[in-house]
Motif scaffolding. Structure first.
Motif, PDB file in Angstrom:
ATOM      1  N   PHE A 197     -41.883  -1.534  72.441  1.00  0.00           N
ATOM      2  CA  PHE A 197     -42.649  -1.675  71.203  1.00  0.00           C
ATOM      3  C   PHE A 197     -43.847  -0.743  71.294  1.00  0.00           C
ATOM      4  O   PHE A 197     -44.716  -0.916  72.150  1.00  0.00           O
ATOM      5  CB  PHE A 197     -43.146  -3.113  71.020  1.00  0.00           C
ATOM      6  N   PHE A 198     -43.937   0.222  70.390  1.00  0.00           N
ATOM      7  CA  PHE A 198     -44.993   1.219  70.474  1.00  0.00           C
ATOM      8  C   PHE A 198     -46.048   1.069  69.386  1.00  0.00           C
ATOM      9  O   PHE A 198     -47.047   1.769  69.400  1.00  0.00           O
ATOM     10  CB  PHE A 198     -44.365   2.614  70.459  1.00  0.00           C
ATOM     11  N   LYS A 199     -45.814   0.130  68.461  1.00  0.00           N
ATOM     12  CA  LYS A 199     -46.834  -0.233  67.477  1.00  0.00           C
ATOM     13  C   LYS A 199     -46.535  -1.644  66.982  1.00  0.00           C
ATOM     14  O   LYS A 199     -45.417  -2.141  67.101  1.00  0.00           O
ATOM     15  CB  LYS A 199     -46.863   0.748  66.299  1.00  0.00           C
ATOM     16  N   MET A 200     -47.535  -2.267  66.401  1.00  0.00           N
ATOM     17  CA  MET A 200     -47.344  -3.613  65.867  1.00  0.00           C
ATOM     18  C   MET A 200     -46.375  -3.602  64.691  1.00  0.00           C
ATOM     19  O   MET A 200     -45.555  -4.508  64.544  1.00  0.00           O
ATOM     20  CB  MET A 200     -48.685  -4.207  65.436  1.00  0.00           C
ATOM     21  N   SER A 201     -46.482  -2.596  63.836  1.00  0.00           N
ATOM     22  CA  SER A 201     -45.580  -2.483  62.690  1.00  0.00           C
ATOM     23  C   SER A 201     -44.715  -1.237  62.879  1.00  0.00           C
ATOM     24  O   SER A 201     -44.145  -1.035  63.945  1.00  0.00           O
ATOM     25  CB  SER A 201     -46.376  -2.428  61.385  1.00  0.00           C
ATOM     26  N   HIS A 202     -44.615  -0.388  61.862  1.00  0.00           N
ATOM     27  CA  HIS A 202     -43.816   0.828  61.980  1.00  0.00           C
ATOM     28  C   HIS A 202     -44.494   1.826  62.912  1.00  0.00           C
ATOM     29  O   HIS A 202     -45.720   1.803  63.087  1.00  0.00           O
ATOM     30  CB  HIS A 202     -43.647   1.487  60.605  1.00  0.00           C
ATOM     31  N   LEU A 203     -43.716   2.723  63.494  1.00  0.00           N
ATOM     32  CA  LEU A 203     -44.298   3.804  64.268  1.00  0.00           C
ATOM     33  C   LEU A 203     -44.998   4.776  63.318  1.00  0.00           C
ATOM     34  O   LEU A 203     -44.799   4.746  62.105  1.00  0.00           O
ATOM     35  CB  LEU A 203     -43.221   4.533  65.074  1.00  0.00           C
ATOM     36  N   SER A 204     -45.802   5.645  63.873  1.00  0.00           N
ATOM     37  CA  SER A 204     -46.555   6.601  63.058  1.00  0.00           C
ATOM     38  C   SER A 204     -45.624   7.636  62.441  1.00  0.00           C
ATOM     39  O   SER A 204     -44.564   7.950  62.997  1.00  0.00           O
ATOM     40  CB  SER A 204     -47.590   7.327  63.923  1.00  0.00           C
ATOM     41  N   TYR A 205     -46.042   8.168  61.296  1.00  0.00           N
ATOM     42  CA  TYR A 205     -45.373   9.369  60.804  1.00  0.00           C
ATOM     43  C   TYR A 205     -45.499  10.445  61.875  1.00  0.00           C
ATOM     44  O   TYR A 205     -46.475  10.473  62.636  1.00  0.00           O
ATOM     45  CB  TYR A 205     -46.032   9.864  59.512  1.00  0.00           C
ATOM     46  N   GLU A 206     -44.535  11.329  61.927  1.00  0.00           N
ATOM     47  CA  GLU A 206     -44.547  12.363  62.955  1.00  0.00           C
ATOM     48  C   GLU A 206     -45.842  13.167  62.936  1.00  0.00           C
ATOM     49  O   GLU A 206     -46.383  13.516  63.989  1.00  0.00           O
ATOM     50  CB  GLU A 206     -43.343  13.293  62.776  1.00  0.00           C
ATOM     51  N   MET A 207     -46.374  13.455  61.761  1.00  0.00           N
ATOM     52  CA  MET A 207     -47.575  14.279  61.679  1.00  0.00           C
ATOM     53  C   MET A 207     -48.841  13.510  62.080  1.00  0.00           C
ATOM     54  O   MET A 207     -49.895  14.113  62.283  1.00  0.00           O
ATOM     55  CB  MET A 207     -47.724  14.888  60.283  1.00  0.00           C
ATOM     56  N   ASP A 208     -48.738  12.185  62.227  1.00  0.00           N
ATOM     57  CA  ASP A 208     -49.872  11.368  62.663  1.00  0.00           C
ATOM     58  C   ASP A 208     -49.731  10.904  64.112  1.00  0.00           C
ATOM     59  O   ASP A 208     -50.674  10.349  64.685  1.00  0.00           O
ATOM     60  CB  ASP A 208     -49.998  10.111  61.786  1.00  0.00           C
ATOM     61  N   ARG A 209     -48.580  11.103  64.698  1.00  0.00           N
ATOM     62  CA  ARG A 209     -48.257  10.533  66.010  1.00  0.00           C
ATOM     63  C   ARG A 209     -49.134  11.115  67.119  1.00  0.00           C
ATOM     64  O   ARG A 209     -49.353  12.316  67.191  1.00  0.00           O
ATOM     65  CB  ARG A 209     -46.776  10.805  66.327  1.00  0.00           C
ATOM     66  N   ASP A 210     -49.610  10.231  67.999  1.00  0.00           N
ATOM     67  CA  ASP A 210     -50.324  10.650  69.205  1.00  0.00           C
ATOM     68  C   ASP A 210     -49.276  10.892  70.291  1.00  0.00           C
ATOM     69  O   ASP A 210     -48.723   9.939  70.847  1.00  0.00           O
ATOM     70  CB  ASP A 210     -51.298   9.559  69.648  1.00  0.00           C
TER      71      ASP A 210
END
Length: 502
Positions: free
Chosen positions: A221-234
Motif C-alpha cells: 500500500f503506497f497511499k491511503m487512497s489512489h496512487l499519485s498521478y505520474e506527473m505528481d509521483r515522488d
C-alpha cells in the motif's frame, strides 16, 4: 463425396458466422497453452488517449508495436444505462465473461457471484497478482478477486480480496484495510494489514521496501487512497506502475505452474474525467512503460501471453477541437502537476495569475479567462470541483484538446496481444470474449464461445478442427485447417468464409 461434404460444412460455418450467432468450436489439436497471462487494462484509455501519449512521447509507443490488435465493444447489461458502462460492469465482463449492470463487482444481473479468471487460475495452481495505480479495492482490481452487488462497498471488498489470498497485491487503498482510529475508513475495528501479516504476507509501504522483497506473498500500500498521478509521483517513495509490474512478475514467475497477473493504469481514467490532458498523457506513458516490462519478459520466453486493452473510453477525448484544424501539445507539456490533485488546491482568487504562470506555464491569462476563474470560485460552495474544472477547460481550449463528456463514453476501445494465441485478439470482439480467449489460451476451456456481436471467427492458424458428419465419425470425419479466413481440408482444397470456392 468427401469434397462435397467439406464444402457443405464450410458453407454451414460461413452462414452461422454471417448470422452472428454464438459459436462453439472444439480444438482437436491446438498450440501449447500459455503458462502465464499478463492482462493490462488502461482504465478509460481510448484511441485518443493513445494518440495523445504518442504525441507527448514524440515517438511510437511500446503498444504500437503489437502485431495483433483489434477493437472491443464495452456496453453493459444495464436496463437504465444500456450503452455506456462503468468500470465495474466492464471489468466484470473481462474478468468473468458475463455482462452485468453498472456498479456490479463480479456478480450477474441477479446479483449472484460469477467465477473470475483469477479464481479459475488459482484452482489450477497458478500464482496470481493484481497491480493498480488506484485503490486495490477500486472497481477494476476488485472484479478479479471479490464479489459484491455494489462497487462502493470497499470495506467489504477489502475483506473479500484478502480472503482470496492473491499472491501479489500492489496499489493504493490502505484506508479500507485499517480502522478509523488509525486514519482508515473501517468501522468494524478490524486491521486487515495485521491479519494479512498473520496470513504470511510481507507488507510494504514505499518503493524501497517493495524492491527488497524477492519471494512469498506481497501486499503493498503506497497511499491511503489512489496512487499519485505520474506527473505528481515522488519517485523516491512511490513506485511507478512499471516498478510494481516488474516486482510482481519477478515474484509470480517463480511458480512452476505459471501465473495470472492483471495490471491497471487506473488514473488515466481519473485524469480524463477531469479533462486534464497533461495528466492523461503522462499516465498513458507510464502505462506504456509497464507494458514494456511485461513484453520484454514475454519475448524472452514463448509461454507468456500479454494482452493490453481498456475497460471503456473516458471523456470523448479528441486531438483537435473547438472547430479548429489544429492541436497545440506544447501548451500541455508546460504543465508541471495535475490540476485536480495539486494545482487546484494552490489556487485562490488572489493568486490566479501567479499559479497559472508557475504551474501551467501560462503567462498571458486574458481578462475573460480571469473572469471565468473568479466565477468558478463563487461556485465552489455548490460545486467543489468548479475551480479545477475551469482551470482544465482553459488549458484544453488553449491546447485545442477536445472533450465531449466528463463521464465515460460507449465507443470501442483498443485491444492488442503478444505471445501464445495472440492472433485470436484481432478484428472486433466483445469485452466478454476477452475472458473466453484467456481461458482458451491457458488451456482452461477447450470450447470457444464467442459473443453474439463478435465480428470474427477466432480459430487459430495451424490448429486442426475436427468436424463430424452425423454419427459416421470413423468414415467421414474431416480435418480442416483455418488460415487467414480460409478453411482447407486434408486434400489441400481451400474454401473462403465468403462461401466462394478458391
Amino acid at each position: 463425396m468427401k469434397k462435397f461434404l467439406s464444402f457443405f460444412i464450410v458453407l454451414v460455418i460461413a452462414v452461422s458466422f454471417l448470422a452472428a450467432t454464438s459459436h462453439i468450436y472444439t480444438v482437436a489439436e491446438a498450440a501449447p497453452p500459455a503458462k502465464n497471462v499478463i492482462l493490462f487494462i488502461g482504465d478509460g484509455m481510448g484511441y485518443g488517449h493513445l494518440t495523445l501519449g504518442r504525441i507527448f512521447k514524440g515517438n511510437a509507443l511500446t503498444m504500437d508495436g503489437f502485431t495483433y490488435n483489434g477493437t472491443v465493444s464495452t456496453y453493459p447489461n444495464d436496463p437504465a444505462e444500456k450503452w455506456v458502462t462503468d468500470s465495474a460492469a466492464a471489468g466484470t465482463a473481462i474478468a468473468t465473461g458475463v455482462k452485468t449492470y453498472n456498479a456490479a463487482i463480479s456478480v450477474d444481473v441477479n446479483k449472484k457471484p460469477v467465477e473470475t479468471i483469477l479464481e479459475i487460475a488459482q484452482k489450477k495452481g497458478k500464482a496470481t497478482g493484481l497491480v493498480t495505480t488506484t485503490r486495490i479495492t477500486h472497481a477494476t482490481p476488485a472484479v478479479f478477486a471479490a464479489h459484491n452487488a455494489d462497487r462502493n462497498a470497499e470495506n467489504k471488498i477489502a475483506v473479500d480480496i484478502l480472503n482470496h489470498k492473491v499472491d501479489v497485491l500492489l496499489g493504493g487503498g490502505k484506508q479500507h484495510f485499517i480502522p478509523k482510529e488509525q486514519g482508515g475508513k473501517r468501522e468494524d475495528d478490524r486491521n486487515l494489514i495485521t491479519e494479512a501479516k498473520k496470513m504470511g504476507y510481507t507488507v510494504v509501504e514505499n518503493k524501497d521496501e517493495m524492491l527488497k522483497v524477492t519471494e512469498g506473498k506481497l501486499l503493498g500500500f503506497f497511499k491511503m487512497s489512489h496512487l499519485s498521478y505520474e506527473m505528481d509521483r515522488d519517485p523516491k517513495r512511490e513506485p511507478s506502475l512499471a516498478d510494481m509490474t516488474k516486482k510482481a512478475i519477478e515474484i509470480l514467475s517463480k511458480d512452476k505452474d505459471g501465473f495470472f497477473l492483471m495490471v491497471e493504469g487506473g488514473r488515466i481514467d481519473h485524469a480524463a474525467h477531469t479533462h486534464d490532458g497533461a495528466a492523461v498523457a503522462r499516465d498513458v506513458l507510464a502505462f506504456d512503460e509497464a507494458v514494456k516490462i511485461a513484453l520484454d519478459f514475454a519475448k524472452d520466453r514463448k509461454n507468456t501471453l500479454v494482452i493490453v486493452t481498456a475497460d471503456h473510453e473516458t471523456g470523448g477525448l479528441s486531438i483537435g477541437g473547438y472547430g479548429q484544424y489544429n492541436f497545440k501539445p506544447e501548451i500541455l507539456k508546460r504543465q508541471k502537476n495535475s490540476i485536480a490533485d495539486v494545482i487546484a488546491s494552490k489556487l485562490t482568487p488572489d493568486n490566479i495569475k501567479q499559479v497559472f504562470s508557475q504551474y501551467l506555464g501560462i503567462e498571458d491569462l486574458t481578462i475573460d479567462e480571469m473572469i471565468l476563474m473568479l466565477n468558478a470560485f463563487k461556485e465552489k460552495d455548490k460545486n467543489p470541483s468548479a475551480v479545477a474544472n475551469m482551470c482544465a477547460d482553459i488549458v484544453s481550449r488553449r491546447a485545442l484538446l477536445g472533450w465531449t463528456s466528463t463521464a465515460h463514453t460507449g465507443t470501442d476501445v483498443p485491444i492488442m496481444a503478444y505471445g501464445p494465441y495472440a492472433e485470436a485478439f484481432t478484428g472486433h470482439i466483445d469485452n466478454t470474449d476477452i475472458f473466453k480467449l484467456m481461458m482458451q489460451a491457458m488451456g482452461l476451456d477447450k470450447n470457444i464461445k464467442m459473443g453474439s456481436l463478435s465480428g470474427s471467427l477466432f480459430l487459430y492458424p495451424s490448429h486442426r478442427i475436427k468436424l463430424f458428419w452425423g454419427k459416421k465419425e470413423s468414415n467421414e470425419a474431416l480435418t480442416l485447417h483455418l488460415h487467414k479466413g480460409c478453411v482447407s481440408d486434408t486434400d489441400g482444397q481451400t474454401y473462403s468464409l465468403s462461401n466462394k470456392n478458391k
